[in-house]
Motif scaffolding. Structure first.
Motif, PDB file in Angstrom:
ATOM      1  N   GLU A 180       4.902  -7.897  10.309  1.00  0.00           N
ATOM      2  CA  GLU A 180       4.290  -7.973   8.979  1.00  0.00           C
ATOM      3  C   GLU A 180       2.771  -7.894   9.088  1.00  0.00           C
ATOM      4  N   LEU A 229       0.075  -5.328   7.172  1.00  0.00           N
ATOM      5  CA  LEU A 229      -1.306  -5.653   6.813  1.00  0.00           C
ATOM      6  C   LEU A 229      -2.268  -4.718   7.542  1.00  0.00           C
ATOM      7  N   ARG A 254      -2.369  -1.600   5.361  1.00  0.00           N
ATOM      8  CA  ARG A 254      -3.087  -1.886   4.106  1.00  0.00           C
ATOM      9  C   ARG A 254      -4.583  -1.994   4.369  1.00  0.00           C
ATOM     10  N   ARG A 258      -1.910  -6.242  -8.222  1.00  0.00           N
ATOM     11  CA  ARG A 258      -2.191  -7.255  -7.203  1.00  0.00           C
ATOM     12  C   ARG A 258      -3.283  -6.752  -6.269  1.00  0.00           C
ATOM     13  N   TYR A 264      -5.068 -13.674   2.897  1.00  0.00           N
ATOM     14  CA  TYR A 264      -4.371 -12.805   3.846  1.00  0.00           C
ATOM     15  C   TYR A 264      -5.308 -12.290   4.930  1.00  0.00           C
ATOM     16  N   ASP A 303       1.699 -11.818  -4.749  1.00  0.00           N
ATOM     17  CA  ASP A 303       2.889 -11.759  -3.884  1.00  0.00           C
ATOM     18  C   ASP A 303       4.000 -12.614  -4.478  1.00  0.00           C
TER      19      ASP A 303
END
Ligand SMILES: NC(=O)c1ccc[n+]([C@@H]2O[C@H](COP(=O)([O-])OP(=O)(O)OC[C@H]3O[C@@H](n4cnc5c(N)ncnc54)[C@H](O)[C@@H]3O)[C@@H](O)[C@H]2O)c1
Ligand SMILES: CC(C)[C@H](C(=O)O)[C@@H](O)C(=O)O
Ligand SMILES: [Mg+2]
Length: 362
Positions: free
Chosen positions: A88, A93, A96, A135, A142, A248
């Motif tokens: 993840e 991430l 992203r 979002r 994060y 989220d």
């Protein structure tokens, strides 16, 4: 010719991606455009094959593509790796962050005719709703540094840093107001300004941006109240503008009140319009490999890709109409059925096939 990097990932990712690829090939044929798809390992699968959740070859394929279609990553097999190596954090991430995909759009709609799919009480579900969660996706707790662990024994401490800059809040706020102008002219900004300094700046900057959009109504809600209101009366919302963490959590509520986690698509875009498209849900290890996962979130994410990255509006609409038709006609995977009706459930591939046939025949 458009180049699409396909990153199916882990768990149900590969199963639902098969259906999305079938749908993509069907619309390309019907609407007469060319798509070149190429598969790349990502997540746990990439750890197993390359020792890294985001191999250089995958990143290079994404950089060379016009858009990324992403499945989902993670699962129990890789959950105990050091945080920076986990699928993840490293892959999702990582992508992203690399592409600066700060704008995540998660549209959640429930037509009154499909109210029986919702987990809400019938008098609430029958009102229907059409909520767009916008979002912020590359800031907040994060990505804030420092994060980590320190100390020992009873004093061992885990810590994360929540940050938002004026620049980050401004750019996502503008997109939320612009989206509202194309919809019902209402933005609900979600924060925790009664406790958090980041939220106080968030609220202030959102208000400053709002001045440029006098035709759009702005309201602020604390995130706990927003969660409650989504379950009490989702029909009151149009665009919900959320920081990363709150978005989220609220988007999982939005998914479930439409009927299932397996229905909610998402588009993550950067300032240049480059996008990655993925279901809002995860790799669903509890049902992986059983052929029962709902492919609709992946298929609707493909529609968003066609609309936002490939300028193929008609193809996107054809997919969305075919999905509506599947839902209207009871072509449902088990997650959309009550326990006592699961024998009527269709498999992942039956739902995908139905959607393709619908597209071909209309
Ligand atoms: N974008 C991503 O890659 C992404 C997103 C969320 C979670 N995850 C990861 O996925 C793994 C599992 O996470 P989780 O269990 O908390 O959340 P999840 O979203 O994978 O599953 C939550 C519940 O929803 C159900 N569900 C989800 N998608 C479904 C679908 N398409 N059809 C039918 N049912 C569906 C699952 O069966 C499960 O009961 C974790 O490793 C998590 O970090 C990845
Ligand atoms: C898997 C996880 C990192 C991810 C997130 O929290 O953004 C997921 O839950 C999502 O909603 O896309
Ligand atoms: Mg999530």
């Amino acid at each position: 010719m458009s180049n699409i990097a396909i990153l199916a990932g882990d768990g149900i990712g590969p199963e639902i991606m098969v259906e999305a690829k079938k749908v993509l090939a069907t619309v390309a044929k019907k609407f007469n455009f060319e798509i070149n798809t190429k598969d790349y390992d990502v997540g746990g699968a990439a750890i197993d094959n390359h020792g890294n959740a985001l191999p250089d070859s995958t990143m290079a394929g994404c950089i060379a593509s016009d858009a990324i279609l992403f499945g989902s990553v993670g699962g129990p097999k890789w959950a105990n790796l050091p945080p920076t190596e986990q699928p993840e954090r490293c892959a999702l991430l990582g992508l992203r962050g690399h592409f600066d995909l700060f704008c995540n759009m998660r549209p959640a709609t429930l037509q009154p005719a499909l109210s029986s799919l919702s987990t809400l009480r019938s008098d609430i579900a029958e009102q229907g709703f059409d909520v767009l969660i916008i979002r912020e996706l590359t800031g907040d707790i994060y990505f804030g540094e420092p994060k980590g662990r320190k100390g020992e024994g009873e004093e061992e401490t885990g810590f994360d840093s929540m940050f938002y800059s004026r620049r980050e809040i401004k750019r996502i706020s503008h997109l939320a107001f612009q989206a509202a102008q194309k919809r019902d002219n209402k933005v609900t900004s979600v924060d925790k300004a009664n406790v958090l300094a980041t939220s106080q700046l968030w609220r202030q900057v959102v208000e400053e941006v709002a001045v440029e959009y006098p035709d759009v109504e702005l309201e602020h809600l604390y995130v706990d109240n927003a969660a409650m209101q989504l379950v009490r009366d989702p029909n009151q919302f149009d665009v919900m503008l959320c920081p990363n963490l709150f978005g989220d959590i609220l988007s999982d509520i939005c998914a479930m009140i439409t009927g299932s986690m397996g229905l909610l698509p998402s588009a993550s875009l950067n300032a240049q319009g480059f996008g990655m498209y993925e279901p809002a849900g995860g790799s669903a290890p509890d049902i992986a490999g059983m052929g029962i996962a709902n492919p609709i979130a992946q298929i609707l994410s493909t529609a968003l890709m066609l609309r936002y990255s490939l300028n193929q509006d008609a193809a996107a609409k054809a997919i969305e109409d075919a999905v509506s038709s599947a839902l209207d006609n009871g072509i449902l995977t088990a997650d959309l059925l009550p326990a006592n009706e699961r024998e009527k459930a269709k498999s992942t591939s039956e739902v995908g096939d139905y959607i393709c046939t619908q597209i071909e025949s209309t």
